[in-house]
Design a protein around this motif. Structure first.
Motif, PDB file in Angstrom:
ATOM      1  N   GLU A   5     -18.083-114.662  46.951  1.00  9.54           N
ATOM      2  CA  GLU A   5     -18.913-115.675  47.880  1.00  9.54           C
ATOM      3  C   GLU A   5     -20.128-114.573  48.027  1.00  9.54           C
ATOM      4  O   GLU A   5     -21.355-115.249  47.629  1.00  9.54           O
ATOM      5  CB  GLU A   5     -18.754-115.337  49.192  1.00  9.54           C
ATOM      6  CG  GLU A   5     -17.119-116.678  49.452  1.00  9.54           C
ATOM      7  CD  GLU A   5     -17.687-117.809  48.830  1.00  9.54           C
ATOM      8  OE1 GLU A   5     -19.073-118.551  49.051  1.00  9.54           O
ATOM      9  OE2 GLU A   5     -16.839-118.782  47.877  1.00  9.54           O
ATOM     10  N   ARG A  43     -22.229-115.994  44.694  1.00  2.00           N
ATOM     11  CA  ARG A  43     -22.913-116.966  44.816  1.00  2.00           C
ATOM     12  C   ARG A  43     -24.237-116.984  45.849  1.00  2.00           C
ATOM     13  O   ARG A  43     -24.909-117.810  45.609  1.00  2.00           O
ATOM     14  CB  ARG A  43     -21.695-118.251  45.131  1.00  2.00           C
ATOM     15  CG  ARG A  43     -20.634-119.041  44.325  1.00  2.00           C
ATOM     16  CD  ARG A  43     -19.516-119.408  44.728  1.00  2.00           C
ATOM     17  NE  ARG A  43     -18.728-119.447  44.027  1.00  2.00           N
ATOM     18  CZ  ARG A  43     -18.648-121.042  43.337  1.00  2.00           C
ATOM     19  NH1 ARG A  43     -19.295-121.730  43.716  1.00  2.00           N
ATOM     20  NH2 ARG A  43     -17.361-121.271  43.131  1.00  2.00           N
ATOM     21  N   ALA A  44     -23.968-116.342  46.535  1.00  3.70           N
ATOM     22  CA  ALA A  44     -24.782-116.279  48.111  1.00  3.70           C
ATOM     23  C   ALA A  44     -25.755-115.967  47.245  1.00  3.70           C
ATOM     24  O   ALA A  44     -27.670-116.146  46.983  1.00  3.70           O
ATOM     25  CB  ALA A  44     -24.778-115.433  49.045  1.00  3.70           C
ATOM     26  N   THR A  98     -27.715-118.534  44.630  1.00  4.42           N
ATOM     27  CA  THR A  98     -28.631-119.758  45.646  1.00  4.42           C
ATOM     28  C   THR A  98     -30.274-118.669  46.297  1.00  4.42           C
ATOM     29  O   THR A  98     -30.682-119.709  45.861  1.00  4.42           O
ATOM     30  CB  THR A  98     -27.444-119.791  46.960  1.00  4.42           C
ATOM     31  OG1 THR A  98     -25.955-119.950  46.098  1.00  4.42           O
ATOM     32  CG2 THR A  98     -28.244-120.715  47.549  1.00  4.42           C
ATOM     33  N   ASP A 115     -26.699-135.093  44.417  1.00  6.08           N
ATOM     34  CA  ASP A 115     -25.782-134.974  43.337  1.00  6.08           C
ATOM     35  C   ASP A 115     -26.089-133.811  41.881  1.00  6.08           C
ATOM     36  O   ASP A 115     -26.004-132.312  41.837  1.00  6.08           O
ATOM     37  CB  ASP A 115     -24.177-135.283  43.841  1.00  6.08           C
ATOM     38  CG  ASP A 115     -23.482-134.360  43.480  1.00  6.08           C
ATOM     39  OD1 ASP A 115     -23.707-133.326  44.392  1.00  6.08           O
ATOM     40  OD2 ASP A 115     -22.588-134.679  42.237  1.00  6.08           O
ATOM     41  N   ASP A 130     -23.026-125.746  42.021  1.00  2.00           N
ATOM     42  CA  ASP A 130     -23.173-125.874  43.166  1.00  2.00           C
ATOM     43  C   ASP A 130     -23.951-124.883  43.622  1.00  2.00           C
ATOM     44  O   ASP A 130     -24.780-124.907  45.296  1.00  2.00           O
ATOM     45  CB  ASP A 130     -21.550-124.737  43.138  1.00  2.00           C
ATOM     46  CG  ASP A 130     -20.583-126.444  42.772  1.00  2.00           C
ATOM     47  OD1 ASP A 130     -20.924-127.245  43.407  1.00  2.00           O
ATOM     48  OD2 ASP A 130     -19.111-126.223  43.490  1.00  2.00           O
ATOM     49  N   CYS A 131     -24.191-123.831  43.313  1.00  5.31           N
ATOM     50  CA  CYS A 131     -25.210-122.583  43.548  1.00  5.31           C
ATOM     51  C   CYS A 131     -27.106-123.282  43.753  1.00  5.31           C
ATOM     52  O   CYS A 131     -27.298-122.979  44.920  1.00  5.31           O
ATOM     53  CB  CYS A 131     -25.964-121.757  43.055  1.00  5.31           C
ATOM     54  SG  CYS A 131     -24.347-120.337  43.101  1.00  5.31           S
ATOM     55  N   TYR A 132     -27.437-124.513  43.156  1.00  8.32           N
ATOM     56  CA  TYR A 132     -28.458-125.098  43.030  1.00  8.32           C
ATOM     57  C   TYR A 132     -28.451-125.951  44.813  1.00  8.32           C
ATOM     58  O   TYR A 132     -29.344-126.355  44.746  1.00  8.32           O
ATOM     59  CB  TYR A 132     -28.466-125.606  41.967  1.00  8.32           C
ATOM     60  CG  TYR A 132     -29.528-125.038  40.658  1.00  8.32           C
ATOM     61  CD1 TYR A 132     -31.178-125.050  40.767  1.00  8.32           C
ATOM     62  CD2 TYR A 132     -29.040-123.726  40.165  1.00  8.32           C
ATOM     63  CE1 TYR A 132     -32.163-124.234  39.884  1.00  8.32           C
ATOM     64  CE2 TYR A 132     -29.878-123.191  39.213  1.00  8.32           C
ATOM     65  CZ  TYR A 132     -30.650-123.501  39.126  1.00  8.32           C
ATOM     66  OH  TYR A 132     -31.707-122.426  38.371  1.00  8.32           O
ATOM     67  N   ARG A 133     -27.149-127.071  44.245  1.00  8.89           N
ATOM     68  CA  ARG A 133     -26.790-127.959  45.529  1.00  8.89           C
ATOM     69  C   ARG A 133     -27.024-127.154  46.948  1.00  8.89           C
ATOM     70  O   ARG A 133     -27.865-127.721  47.782  1.00  8.89           O
ATOM     71  CB  ARG A 133     -25.395-127.894  44.972  1.00  8.89           C
ATOM     72  CG  ARG A 133     -26.188-129.469  44.099  1.00  8.89           C
ATOM     73  CD  ARG A 133     -24.592-129.891  44.175  1.00  8.89           C
ATOM     74  NE  ARG A 133     -24.292-130.853  42.675  1.00  8.89           N
ATOM     75  CZ  ARG A 133     -23.566-130.565  41.691  1.00  8.89           C
ATOM     76  NH1 ARG A 133     -22.530-129.626  41.212  1.00  8.89           N
ATOM     77  NH2 ARG A 133     -23.082-131.137  40.571  1.00  8.89           N
ATOM     78  N   ALA A 134     -26.186-126.257  47.223  1.00  2.34           N
ATOM     79  CA  ALA A 134     -26.568-125.526  48.549  1.00  2.34           C
ATOM     80  C   ALA A 134     -28.035-124.907  48.006  1.00  2.34           C
ATOM     81  O   ALA A 134     -28.469-124.545  50.116  1.00  2.34           O
ATOM     82  CB  ALA A 134     -25.545-124.260  48.227  1.00  2.34           C
ATOM     83  N   ARG A 168     -30.270-127.687  49.794  1.00  2.00           N
ATOM     84  CA  ARG A 168     -28.968-128.031  50.747  1.00  2.00           C
ATOM     85  C   ARG A 168     -30.308-127.174  51.738  1.00  2.00           C
ATOM     86  O   ARG A 168     -30.644-127.681  53.122  1.00  2.00           O
ATOM     87  CB  ARG A 168     -27.908-128.135  51.152  1.00  2.00           C
ATOM     88  CG  ARG A 168     -27.045-129.324  50.991  1.00  2.00           C
ATOM     89  CD  ARG A 168     -25.896-129.198  51.078  1.00  2.00           C
ATOM     90  NE  ARG A 168     -25.289-127.323  51.292  1.00  2.00           N
ATOM     91  CZ  ARG A 168     -24.013-127.566  49.927  1.00  2.00           C
ATOM     92  NH1 ARG A 168     -24.200-128.476  49.061  1.00  2.00           N
ATOM     93  NH2 ARG A 168     -23.730-126.193  49.654  1.00  2.00           N
ATOM     94  N   GLN A 169     -30.301-126.005  51.764  1.00  7.47           N
ATOM     95  CA  GLN A 169     -31.620-125.326  52.610  1.00  7.47           C
ATOM     96  C   GLN A 169     -32.961-125.472  52.219  1.00  7.47           C
ATOM     97  O   GLN A 169     -33.717-125.749  53.679  1.00  7.47           O
ATOM     98  CB  GLN A 169     -30.813-124.067  52.095  1.00  7.47           C
ATOM     99  CG  GLN A 169     -29.635-123.014  51.980  1.00  7.47           C
ATOM    100  CD  GLN A 169     -29.426-121.712  52.131  1.00  7.47           C
ATOM    101  OE1 GLN A 169     -30.425-120.791  52.289  1.00  7.47           O
ATOM    102  NE2 GLN A 169     -28.275-120.975  51.236  1.00  7.47           N
TER     103      GLN A 169
END
Length: 192
Positions: free
Chosen positions: A8, A11-12, A15, A128, A163-167, A170-171
């Motif tokens: 995690e 991933r963080a 992101t 997405d 998924d990191c780009y999606r996260a 979102r931010q």
């Protein structure tokens, strides 16, 4: 190569690197990046006489290891001549199948870059889809790999970075493809 199964914390960090690149982009880079897929969508419609999905499919099929200018040239030529050329046999075969009327989603590998490139061009507002190419990878891992293998053919690694780009999106409050395109423009121009 980064691991397929990241912690995690990793991933963080990926992101955060994407978000940092977004914030480092100039206002002009953000404007141009935010319009990138919409402009590509218009080009796809133009070369395919209004059949945006066909145009996007041929562009995606002929995109591997080509600059955008060369990709556009090859796709336009394919539509003008009725057959693809100037690329690897596999890419030409895929483009030719799409030109002949096969749905791009039946021809392209929809689980990695080429398929997602098609989706982003066909629908620039797709909530997405996100393209993870070598530049998107290097932005997230904060290292320019040059000619080294990034392992983006591994679905798990591709999906983790997507998924990191999606996260990050979102931010930021934006769709993932626009975040990817803005950071791509800023990254390319910074590292020219």
């Amino acid at each position: 190569m980064i691991p397929v199964k990241c912690t995690e914390q990793q991933r963080a960090a990926y992101t955060r690197a994407v978000i940092d690149q977004w914030h480092a982009a100039t206002a002009d880079q953000k404007r141009r990046g935010a319009q990138w897929y919409a402009t590509a969508h218009e080009f796809a419609a133009e070369i395919a006489a209004g059949d945006t999905h066909k145009g996007a499919g041929v562009l995606a099929a002929l995109s591997a290891n080509k600059s955008w200018a060369e990709n556009c040239r090859l796709a336009r030529k394919a539509f003008e001549e009725g057959k693809a050329s100037g690329h690897f046999r596999d890419a030409i075969n895929k483009a030719d199948r799409i030109l002949a009327g096969t749905d791009p989603s039946e021809v392209l590998p929809m689980h990695i870059k080429t398929g997602f490139f098609y989706l982003c061009i066909a629908d620039p507002e797709n909530p997405d889809a996100v393209v993870i190419d070598r530049h998107a990878h290097d932005i997230a891992v904060q290292e320019i790999y040059g000619q080294r293998d990034r392992g983006l053919g591994a679905v798990g690694r591709y999906n983790m970075l997507a998924d990191c780009y999606r996260a990050a999106a979102r931010q930021i409050g934006e769709i993932p493809s626009k975040v990817q395109a803005v950071t791509w423009v800023a990254h390319i121009e910074r590292n020219r």
